[in-house]
Design an enzyme around this catalytic site. Sequence first.
Site: not given
Ligand code: AGP
Length: 609
Positions: A2, A27, A74, A98-99, A482, A486, A489, A505, A604
């Site tokens: 928040c 934020r 938030w 906020n908290g 992961e 990162k 993407e 392999h 997102k």
């Molecule tokens: C992660 O960096 C990506 N933006 C993407 O893989 C994301 O994790 C995936 O779309 C799942 O999203 P969610 O956790 O909101 O379900």
Amino acid sequence: MCGIIGYIGRDDALDVVVEGLRHLEYRGYDSAGVAFPTDGGIEVRRCKGKIKDLEAIVYADKPETNVAIGHTRWATHGVPSEYNAHPHSSNDIVLVHNGIIENYLDLKRELIDYGYSFTSETDTEVLCHLIDRHSREEVKFEEAVIRALRAVKGAYAIVALSVREPQKMIGVRKDSPLVLGIGEGEFFLASDVPAFHTRTRRVVFLEDDDIVVLSPDGYRIMDLGGNEVERKTELIPPMAAGADKGGYRHYMLKEIHEQPRALSDTLRGRIFPERGEVNMSEFSLDEDVLRGIGRIFIGACGTSWHAALAGKYMIEQIAGAPVEVDLASEFRYRGPLIGEGDLFIAITQSGETADTLAAQREAKRRGAMTLSICNALGATSAREADAVFYTHSGPEIGVASTKAFTAQLFSLYLFALMVARVRGKLGAQDAAAMIAELMRVPEKIERIISNEDAVVAVAKELFKARDFLYLGRGILHPIALEGALKLKEISYIHAEGYPAGEMKHGPIALIDEDVPVVFLVQAGLLKEKVLSNISEVKARGGKAVVVAGEGLLGEVGQADYTIGIPETNPYLEAVLMAVPLQLLAYHIGVLRGCDVDQPRNLAKSVTVE
Ligand code: AGP
């Protein structure tokens, strides 16, 4: 998290507060509001939605006032809505917060018994009624606040007004930021400097348990014992453009750096360290249910799927419960053998990912119980699940998930401990040690971040590469996946995460001097095997980047680059290892001139199948 702004001075307070809220939009929020004294009372104007929606209701008939408070919310407790938006009030008291108030349910019960009625689902509202209750003891406003806070556990930054003393504004903080801005005949209280940086650069960074009492003529700072304390006034540099990212160049970097706080918030109110127990009330899965669970399935996408894969190691090895992990997009099409008595865990930052929702619904349709590990309060996954565990990471604006990922790992570790304790797989002493180690992770991440330059140096050497391999074994295999995700993407470099044992392999055919290989190495049975993999890469002219606990770096002399992380247990090493990989991807993306916050083609939250 928040955003808070309060103003008292000689100017138009509502103009200043609404402008301040705009500077706090970075934020992330889902609702907003303001409050100000009127003749003999206090008025609150608030709404679900954005600042522009709030402006419409503030400026419809804007009164003149020299005192006002404002808030962007938030949601952590209570869905996004007008009635849950701040400011909240109780008779003569109005405030913004906020908290997280850890013991708000107990306080709420006491206050209802005392005669108060609640109009929201928030934890914040208990603060209003507590302060109102003490203000009836014929004490000054600040004394009523001090007395109220003695009963409160948790984190808070509060700015409050009282009808009885309308030319007074009070601020107090504990484990949540609050800064005092000192202008010419005017004063500000805010979560962060951007809220008022256009009006003053003279700032006092308040400390925990500071309470500040403001009037148009001045201010004083006390401790919660009522004793005056001295705090340094600092002159901060002019805020660079982008101040609304809290001073960071990108949201992604801000969110990587926020992880110590975000993870502390994930833990807040959920552990009993001395007893080695997890506070299960949040999971709303009682002991019998947890003891009686048949099989555990986890479904997720992308980064959340990587968390699920790591969670399998935690739950199986700590709690001895079998776990199946599915890509949510595949789960419902494979005719999953899930049913009554089984548990399906949906891991989703947004809570709106179509594939994950579909998997969760399929599991429910087949009779399983569902738990959502989610970061967005009131999101669809959370609303439809039988039980919810919010990660409390705060809004994640960058498309690349960072702090939500480590918070998901924290949540799965807590879940594994909880199941292990309930099933008698883990004694109180061992569990207490594992919780103690968990509590040390935020500080260990701070140490990794303080060594960011080491990662930048590697990024500068490798950012022109066209292909990367990320290799790890055991619980570090999902972290390798992961790290690769990162990188690809946000830098658009092709990167593959792979089990290190599989390199020979096939992928080893890719190795040459243009293909950096990032190795994740941890002590234990598999260490020597991964060290052999490094030799195999070096023998073929490849470049090896090794990320390992500091104690192991002496054993990887053949590596071209090494990045050390603080020592911890094998499960939490997965959490720590994610941070340098996030930083490596970020800095390579920046060096390549990519839009790291909004990478091409990505959303997102993928709300379509
Ligand atoms: C992660 O960096 C990506 N933006 C993407 O893989 C994301 O994790 C995936 O779309 C799942 O999203 P969610 O956790 O909101 O379900």
